[in-house]
Design a protein around this motif. Structure first.
Motif, PDB file in Angstrom:
ATOM      1  N   ILE A 207       5.762  -2.970  -7.753  1.00  0.00           N
ATOM      2  CA  ILE A 207       5.372  -4.332  -7.429  1.00  0.00           C
ATOM      3  C   ILE A 207       4.613  -4.293  -6.108  1.00  0.00           C
ATOM      4  O   ILE A 207       5.181  -3.932  -5.062  1.00  0.00           O
ATOM      5  N   LEU A 208       3.338  -4.636  -6.170  1.00  0.00           N
ATOM      6  CA  LEU A 208       2.450  -4.552  -5.017  1.00  0.00           C
ATOM      7  C   LEU A 208       2.019  -5.968  -4.650  1.00  0.00           C
ATOM      8  O   LEU A 208       1.210  -6.585  -5.345  1.00  0.00           O
ATOM      9  N   ILE A 209       2.558  -6.487  -3.545  1.00  0.00           N
ATOM     10  CA  ILE A 209       2.343  -7.870  -3.136  1.00  0.00           C
ATOM     11  C   ILE A 209       1.288  -7.899  -2.028  1.00  0.00           C
ATOM     12  O   ILE A 209       1.543  -7.453  -0.907  1.00  0.00           O
ATOM     13  N   GLY A 210       0.097  -8.388  -2.350  1.00  0.00           N
ATOM     14  CA  GLY A 210      -0.993  -8.385  -1.375  1.00  0.00           C
ATOM     15  C   GLY A 210      -1.156  -7.024  -0.736  1.00  0.00           C
ATOM     16  O   GLY A 210      -1.250  -6.939   0.499  1.00  0.00           O
ATOM     17  N   PRO A 211      -1.234  -5.950  -1.535  1.00  0.00           N
ATOM     18  CA  PRO A 211      -1.159  -4.607  -0.944  1.00  0.00           C
ATOM     19  C   PRO A 211      -2.389  -4.225  -0.130  1.00  0.00           C
ATOM     20  O   PRO A 211      -3.520  -4.599  -0.444  1.00  0.00           O
ATOM     21  N   MET A 212      -2.147  -3.452   0.895  1.00  0.00           N
ATOM     22  CA  MET A 212      -3.166  -2.918   1.807  1.00  0.00           C
ATOM     23  C   MET A 212      -3.542  -1.528   1.277  1.00  0.00           C
ATOM     24  O   MET A 212      -2.876  -0.541   1.561  1.00  0.00           O
ATOM     25  N   LEU A 213      -4.631  -1.459   0.502  1.00  0.00           N
ATOM     26  CA  LEU A 213      -4.909  -0.280  -0.308  1.00  0.00           C
ATOM     27  C   LEU A 213      -6.110   0.537   0.134  1.00  0.00           C
ATOM     28  O   LEU A 213      -6.260   1.674  -0.313  1.00  0.00           O
ATOM     29  N   ASP A 214      -6.988  -0.017   0.974  1.00  0.00           N
ATOM     30  CA  ASP A 214      -8.285   0.621   1.205  1.00  0.00           C
ATOM     31  C   ASP A 214      -8.645   0.605   2.680  1.00  0.00           C
ATOM     32  O   ASP A 214      -8.922  -0.452   3.259  1.00  0.00           O
ATOM     33  N   HIS A 215      -8.655   1.798   3.299  1.00  0.00           N
ATOM     34  CA  HIS A 215      -8.927   1.894   4.738  1.00  0.00           C
ATOM     35  C   HIS A 215     -10.368   1.548   5.084  1.00  0.00           C
ATOM     36  O   HIS A 215     -10.688   1.342   6.267  1.00  0.00           O
ATOM     37  N   ARG A 216     -11.243   1.450   4.086  1.00  0.00           N
ATOM     38  CA  ARG A 216     -12.661   1.215   4.368  1.00  0.00           C
ATOM     39  C   ARG A 216     -12.950  -0.223   4.776  1.00  0.00           C
ATOM     40  O   ARG A 216     -14.052  -0.518   5.248  1.00  0.00           O
TER      41      ARG A 216
ATOM     42  N   GLY B  27       0.817  -1.203   0.000  1.00  0.00           N
ATOM     43  CA  GLY B  27       0.000   0.000   0.000  1.00  0.00           C
ATOM     44  C   GLY B  27       0.853   1.255   0.000  1.00  0.00           C
ATOM     45  O   GLY B  27       0.560   2.229  -0.710  1.00  0.00           O
ATOM     46  N   LEU B  28       1.920   1.241   0.799  1.00  0.00           N
ATOM     47  CA  LEU B  28       2.829   2.394   0.817  1.00  0.00           C
ATOM     48  C   LEU B  28       3.548   2.554  -0.518  1.00  0.00           C
ATOM     49  O   LEU B  28       3.777   3.676  -0.979  1.00  0.00           O
ATOM     50  N   ALA B  29       3.910   1.436  -1.158  1.00  0.00           N
ATOM     51  CA  ALA B  29       4.548   1.514  -2.476  1.00  0.00           C
ATOM     52  C   ALA B  29       3.604   2.163  -3.479  1.00  0.00           C
ATOM     53  O   ALA B  29       4.016   2.992  -4.304  1.00  0.00           O
TER      54      ALA B  29
END
Length: 314
Positions: A172-181, A151-153
Motif C-alpha cells: 500500500i503506497l500512499i502518496g509515495p515518494m518514488l522519483d528522485h528526479r 517510497g520505502l515500502a
C-alpha cells in the motif's frame, strides 16, 4: 491544480511553516508520540532488531497472537528526513481496529545523517524480522507507507522480490515518494513543495550519481513479479504523475495495481485532516482494498510460510 473546497478551508487555518532547509530541519523535526493509551485494547511490544539497533513497535489486538493474524508493516513518512515509527500510525491503527491486523512500525535512520540505501535497508531488515522472529505468514503480510514511507515500502517490496523472500500479500503506497528526479511541472498548493522535495532527496543522496532503484523506485527497470499494489495520490500533489506512472508500469508488466487519484487532494491530505469528506473517502476505499486482499489470501495462507527462526536472505 485546484484544491477540494473543504481541504482548502482547513489548510488555510494552519499556521505557516518555515521552509525545509538544513537550518530549519532540527526545529521542525517533530517526535510523534503514540496516539493511544495503555487502556486501549492494544498489546504493545517494543523490539530492537539484533545487530542493527533498529527499533520496531509491534501493536496487536489484545486477544490476538501476532503470528496468527495478518500483518501490516508500516513505514512512516517525513521526506526521509523527519518522523518516527509513530508518525501517521493512526492510518494502520484503523486497520488494526477494523480488520484485526497486527501492525509493526519501524524507526529507520533518517537523512542527512543516514544516506543512500541505509533507510531502505533498515526497513528491509524489519521485514525480515517480521518473517523470521514474529513468524508472520508472508502471504498475509502487507508492506505499507505514506509519502517517503510509501517510497520505502516500494523499495522494500522490490528488495524482497530480488532477494528471494517468499511472496508477500501486497503493498500500500500512499502518496509515495518514488522519483528522485523531482520532475513535476508545478509545485502543489499544499504541504510539500518542489523545494522541500529537492532538499529531501539531496539530504538522502548527497553527491551520488549512481542511484539505486531500491532508493528511487521509479528507476526500476522491471516491475514484474510484485505483489498487488494499492497506490493513491491527490490530484494537486507533487507526486501525482510519478505515482500514476508507477501503477501504469506495474500494469504493463502484467501485475495488479489499483490506482486512485483523489480530486482536489494535496500531499498527505488524509493524514493531516482525517475528518474531511475527501479524506474519509480515501481511507474507506483503502481499507476496503486491504480487506478484500486479506480475505482472498486467507484460504491460501501457510503454503509459502517459513518456519519461525528460518534464516532469510539479508
Amino acid at each position: 491544480m485546484p484544491l477540494d473546497p473543504e481541504l482548502r478551508t482547513l489548510l488555510a487555518t494552519m499556521p505557516p511553516a518555515p521552509p525545509l532547509t538544513a537550518e530549519t530541519l532540527d526545529q521542525i523535526r517533530p517526535y510523534a508520540a503514540p496516539p493511544f493509551t495503555p487502556g486501549d485494547a492494544i498489546t504493545q511490544r517494543e523490539v530492537t532488531i539484533p545487530g542493527t539497533g533498529i527499533p520496531l513497535t509491534v501493536l496487536s489486538p489484545a486477544s490476538v497472537l501476532p503470528a496468527d493474524a495478518p500483518c501490516v508493516y508500516w513505514i512512516h513518512g517525513g521526506g526521509m528526513v523527519m518522523g518516527n515509527r509513530y508518525s501517521q500510525i493512526d492510518i494502520p491503527l484503523e486497520w488494526l481496529a477494523e480488520l484485526g491486523v497486527v501492525v509493526v512500525s519501524v524507526d529507520y535512520r533518517l537523512a542527512p545523517e543516514a544516506q543512500g540505501s541505509t533507510p531502505v535497508e533498515d526497513c528491509y531488515a524489519g521485514l525480515v524480522w517480521i518473517l523470521e522472529e514474529l513468524g508472520a505468514d508472508p502471504s498475509r503480510v502487507v508492506v505499507a507507507g505514506a509519502s517517503a514511507g510509501g517510497g520505502l515500502a516500494a523499495g522494500v517490496t522490490l528488495l524482497a522480490r530480488d532477494r528471494g523472500l517468499p511472496s508477500l500479500a501486497g503493498q500500500i503506497l500512499i502518496g509515495p515518494m518514488l522519483d528522485h528526479r523531482n520532475r513535476a511541472t508545478t509545485s502543489e498548493p499544499g504541504t510539500w513543495t518542489r523545494e522541500a522535495n529537492e532538499f529531501a532527496w539531496r539530504s538522502l543522496l548527497g553527491d551520488r550519481n549512481d542511484i539505486s532503484p531500491y532508493v528511487s523506485p521509479a528507476l526500476a527497470d522491471d516491475l514484474s513479479g510484485l505483489p498487488p499494489a494499492y497506490i493513491d495520490a491527490g490530484s494537486a500533489e507533487l507526486f501525482r504523475d510519478e505515482d500514476v506512472a508507477y501503477g501504469n508500469r506495474i500494469w504493463a508488466c502484467g501485475g495488479q495495481a489499483e490506482v486512485h487519484v483523489w480530486s482536489g487532494g494535496f500531499h498527505g491530505f488524509d493524514a493531516l485532516f482525517p475528518g474531511a469528506a475527501l479524506s474519509a473517502a480515501a481511507r474507506i476505499t483503502r481499507t476496503g482494498w486491504l480487506s478484500r486482499l486479506l480475505s482472498r489470501n486467507r484460504h491460501m495462507s501457510g503454503a509459502s510460510s517459513p518456519r519461525r527462526g528460518t534464516k532469510l536472505p539479508r
